[in-house]
Design a protein around this motif. Structure first.
Motif, PDB file in Angstrom:
ATOM      1  N   PHE A   5      81.639  43.308   3.697  1.00 11.73           N
ATOM      2  CA  PHE A   5      81.255  41.760   4.000  1.00 11.73           C
ATOM      3  C   PHE A   5      80.767  41.007   5.510  1.00 11.73           C
ATOM      4  CE2 PHE A   5      80.871  40.676  -0.551  1.00 11.73           C
ATOM      5  CZ  PHE A   5      82.070  41.767  -1.078  1.00 11.73           C
ATOM      6  N   TYR A   6      79.726  40.493   5.976  1.00  9.58           N
ATOM      7  CA  TYR A   6      79.239  40.289   7.385  1.00  9.58           C
ATOM      8  C   TYR A   6      78.973  39.047   7.135  1.00  9.58           C
ATOM      9  CZ  TYR A   6      79.711  44.675   8.313  1.00  9.58           C
ATOM     10  OH  TYR A   6      80.117  46.215   8.701  1.00  9.58           O
ATOM     11  N   ASP A   7      79.528  37.903   8.247  1.00  8.22           N
ATOM     12  CA  ASP A   7      79.164  36.191   8.403  1.00  8.22           C
ATOM     13  C   ASP A   7      80.137  35.507   8.148  1.00  8.22           C
ATOM     14  OD1 ASP A   7      76.704  37.179   9.707  1.00  8.22           O
ATOM     15  OD2 ASP A   7      75.707  36.775   7.579  1.00  8.22           O
ATOM     16  N   GLU A   8      79.984  34.680   7.694  1.00 12.60           N
ATOM     17  CA  GLU A   8      81.118  33.343   7.899  1.00 12.60           C
ATOM     18  C   GLU A   8      80.856  33.210   6.505  1.00 12.60           C
ATOM     19  OE1 GLU A   8      82.645  29.786   7.129  1.00 12.60           O
ATOM     20  OE2 GLU A   8      80.262  30.081   6.856  1.00 12.60           O
ATOM     21  N   GLY A   9      80.177  33.409   5.570  1.00 13.08           N
ATOM     22  CA  GLY A   9      80.177  33.403   3.933  1.00 13.08           C
ATOM     23  C   GLY A   9      80.014  31.822   3.304  1.00 13.08           C
ATOM     24  N   SER A  10      80.216  30.779   3.775  1.00 12.76           N
ATOM     25  CA  SER A  10      80.096  29.766   3.187  1.00 12.76           C
ATOM     26  C   SER A  10      78.555  29.006   2.973  1.00 12.76           C
ATOM     27  CB  SER A  10      80.736  28.637   4.072  1.00 12.76           C
ATOM     28  OG  SER A  10      80.331  27.654   5.635  1.00 12.76           O
ATOM     29  N   LEU A  11      77.300  29.346   3.459  1.00 10.95           N
ATOM     30  CA  LEU A  11      76.671  30.007   3.176  1.00 10.95           C
ATOM     31  C   LEU A  11      75.718  31.128   2.703  1.00 10.95           C
ATOM     32  CD1 LEU A  11      75.108  26.999   5.699  1.00 10.95           C
ATOM     33  CD2 LEU A  11      76.267  26.533   3.912  1.00 10.95           C
ATOM     34  N   ARG A  12      76.191  31.925   3.689  1.00  9.11           N
ATOM     35  CA  ARG A  12      75.374  33.390   3.020  1.00  9.11           C
ATOM     36  C   ARG A  12      75.685  34.570   3.846  1.00  9.11           C
ATOM     37  NH1 ARG A  12      70.886  32.395   6.693  1.00  9.11           N
ATOM     38  NH2 ARG A  12      72.028  33.666   8.879  1.00  9.11           N
ATOM     39  N   GLN A  13      75.878  35.597   3.003  1.00 13.74           N
ATOM     40  CA  GLN A  13      77.090  36.492   3.578  1.00 13.74           C
ATOM     41  C   GLN A  13      76.008  37.817   3.680  1.00 13.74           C
ATOM     42  OE1 GLN A  13      80.710  37.616   1.614  1.00 13.74           O
ATOM     43  NE2 GLN A  13      81.680  36.822   3.667  1.00 13.74           N
ATOM     44  N   GLU A  14      76.215  38.508   4.193  1.00 17.25           N
ATOM     45  CA  GLU A  14      75.004  40.071   4.482  1.00 17.25           C
ATOM     46  C   GLU A  14      76.347  41.119   3.649  1.00 17.25           C
ATOM     47  OE1 GLU A  14      72.285  40.559   4.687  1.00 17.25           O
ATOM     48  OE2 GLU A  14      71.587  38.493   6.292  1.00 17.25           O
ATOM     49  N   VAL A  15      76.137  41.427   2.790  1.00 21.17           N
ATOM     50  CA  VAL A  15      76.941  42.862   1.963  1.00 21.17           C
ATOM     51  C   VAL A  15      76.154  43.660   2.175  1.00 21.17           C
ATOM     52  CG1 VAL A  15      78.218  43.144   0.317  1.00 21.17           C
ATOM     53  CG2 VAL A  15      77.258  40.997   0.129  1.00 21.17           C
ATOM     54  N   VAL A  16      76.472  45.299   3.297  1.00 19.55           N
ATOM     55  CA  VAL A  16      76.604  46.341   2.416  1.00 19.55           C
ATOM     56  C   VAL A  16      77.599  47.252   1.981  1.00 19.55           C
ATOM     57  CG1 VAL A  16      76.182  48.552   4.298  1.00 19.55           C
ATOM     58  CG2 VAL A  16      76.157  46.078   5.163  1.00 19.55           C
ATOM     59  N   GLY A  23      75.235  58.965  -0.955  1.00 13.58           N
ATOM     60  CA  GLY A  23      75.122  58.762   0.046  1.00 13.58           C
ATOM     61  C   GLY A  23      74.043  57.879   0.605  1.00 13.58           C
ATOM     62  N   GLN A  24      73.673  56.843   0.075  1.00 15.13           N
ATOM     63  CA  GLN A  24      73.037  55.787  -0.257  1.00 15.13           C
ATOM     64  C   GLN A  24      73.568  54.643   1.132  1.00 15.13           C
ATOM     65  OE1 GLN A  24      71.271  55.393  -4.081  1.00 15.13           O
ATOM     66  NE2 GLN A  24      69.351  55.627  -2.984  1.00 15.13           N
ATOM     67  N   ILE A  25      72.890  54.362   1.330  1.00 16.69           N
ATOM     68  CA  ILE A  25      73.406  52.548   1.912  1.00 16.69           C
ATOM     69  C   ILE A  25      72.262  51.467   1.665  1.00 16.69           C
ATOM     70  CG2 ILE A  25      74.379  51.157   4.404  1.00 16.69           C
ATOM     71  CD1 ILE A  25      74.642  54.562   5.718  1.00 16.69           C
ATOM     72  N   GLU A  26      73.321  50.222   1.394  1.00 11.57           N
ATOM     73  CA  GLU A  26      72.203  49.229   0.682  1.00 11.57           C
ATOM     74  C   GLU A  26      72.563  48.254   1.248  1.00 11.57           C
ATOM     75  OE1 GLU A  26      69.038  49.775  -1.078  1.00 11.57           O
ATOM     76  OE2 GLU A  26      69.630  51.653  -1.102  1.00 11.57           O
ATOM     77  N   ALA A  53      62.427  49.007   0.808  1.00 14.04           N
ATOM     78  CA  ALA A  53      63.592  48.783   0.414  1.00 14.04           C
ATOM     79  C   ALA A  53      64.956  50.356   0.474  1.00 14.04           C
ATOM     80  CB  ALA A  53      63.590  48.612  -1.339  1.00 14.04           C
ATOM     81  N   THR A  54      64.054  50.558   0.538  1.00 15.61           N
ATOM     82  CA  THR A  54      65.054  52.028   1.223  1.00 15.61           C
ATOM     83  C   THR A  54      65.525  52.258   2.490  1.00 15.61           C
ATOM     84  OG1 THR A  54      63.461  54.202   1.626  1.00 15.61           O
ATOM     85  CG2 THR A  54      64.608  53.173  -0.958  1.00 15.61           C
ATOM     86  N   VAL A  60      72.987  48.791  10.476  1.00 15.72           N
ATOM     87  CA  VAL A  60      74.025  48.504   9.250  1.00 15.72           C
ATOM     88  C   VAL A  60      74.660  49.718   9.772  1.00 15.72           C
ATOM     89  CG1 VAL A  60      74.105  49.312   6.954  1.00 15.72           C
ATOM     90  CG2 VAL A  60      72.872  47.444   8.087  1.00 15.72           C
ATOM     91  N   PRO A  61      76.098  49.424   9.863  1.00 14.13           N
ATOM     92  CA  PRO A  61      76.939  50.899   9.813  1.00 14.13           C
ATOM     93  C   PRO A  61      76.689  52.157   9.447  1.00 14.13           C
ATOM     94  CG  PRO A  61      78.636  49.064   9.493  1.00 14.13           C
ATOM     95  CD  PRO A  61      77.047  48.389   9.479  1.00 14.13           C
ATOM     96  N   LYS A  62      76.607  53.286   9.584  1.00 16.79           N
ATOM     97  CA  LYS A  62      76.584  54.528   8.879  1.00 16.79           C
ATOM     98  C   LYS A  62      77.274  55.044   8.384  1.00 16.79           C
ATOM     99  CE  LYS A  62      72.552  54.765  10.464  1.00 16.79           C
ATOM    100  NZ  LYS A  62      71.643  53.722  10.181  1.00 16.79           N
ATOM    101  N   LYS A  63      79.043  54.203   8.258  1.00 14.11           N
ATOM    102  CA  LYS A  63      80.341  54.496   7.577  1.00 14.11           C
ATOM    103  C   LYS A  63      80.847  53.187   7.263  1.00 14.11           C
ATOM    104  CE  LYS A  63      80.750  58.940   9.513  1.00 14.11           C
ATOM    105  NZ  LYS A  63      81.709  60.068  10.467  1.00 14.11           N
ATOM    106  N   PRO A  64      81.600  52.551   6.356  1.00 16.58           N
ATOM    107  CA  PRO A  64      82.098  51.766   6.264  1.00 16.58           C
ATOM    108  C   PRO A  64      83.240  51.627   7.071  1.00 16.58           C
ATOM    109  CG  PRO A  64      82.241  53.115   4.780  1.00 16.58           C
ATOM    110  CD  PRO A  64      81.338  54.510   5.534  1.00 16.58           C
ATOM    111  N   GLY A  65      83.326  50.249   8.196  1.00 19.12           N
ATOM    112  CA  GLY A  65      84.624  49.946   8.693  1.00 19.12           C
ATOM    113  C   GLY A  65      84.179  49.767  10.233  1.00 19.12           C
ATOM    114  N   GLU A  66      82.797  50.416  10.738  1.00 15.04           N
ATOM    115  CA  GLU A  66      82.486  50.780  11.986  1.00 15.04           C
ATOM    116  C   GLU A  66      82.259  49.426  12.604  1.00 15.04           C
ATOM    117  OE1 GLU A  66      80.399  54.929  11.586  1.00 15.04           O
ATOM    118  OE2 GLU A  66      79.409  53.628  11.640  1.00 15.04           O
TER     119      GLU A  66
END
Length: 73
Positions: A5-16, A23-26, A53-54, A60-66
């Motif tokens: 989860f990215y961004d502050e979150g009170s209005l919107r969040q980007e979710v990867v 192996g997909q990243i959405e 869509a793909t 967007v990081p290629k691996k979680p946590g980057e």
């Protein structure tokens, strides 16, 4: 699957979403909206064409946590 989860979150969040088996990243956007006077969360997925869509956006990081995402426990 791993979700970051990215961004502050009170209005919107980007979710990867990292789908480990395929192996997909959405990327989706979750935002707060008002429906009939009530605050609700809405998921936005606005890529109508499969080829769009793909596509993984450059930030967007290629691996979680980057990028130091938040993990709720």
């Amino acid at each position: 699957m791993t979700a970051e989860f990215y961004d502050e979150g009170s209005l919107r969040q980007e979710v990867v979403l990292y789908l480990h088996e395929t192996g997909q990243i959405e990327q989706i956007q979750v935002r707060a909206v008002s429906v009939d006077g009530k605050d609700v969360w809405r998921v936005t997925m606005d890529e109508p064409a499969p080829e769009e869509a793909t596509v993984v956006h450059p930030w967007v990081p290629k691996k979680p946590g980057e990028l130091g995402s938040k993990t709720v426990r």
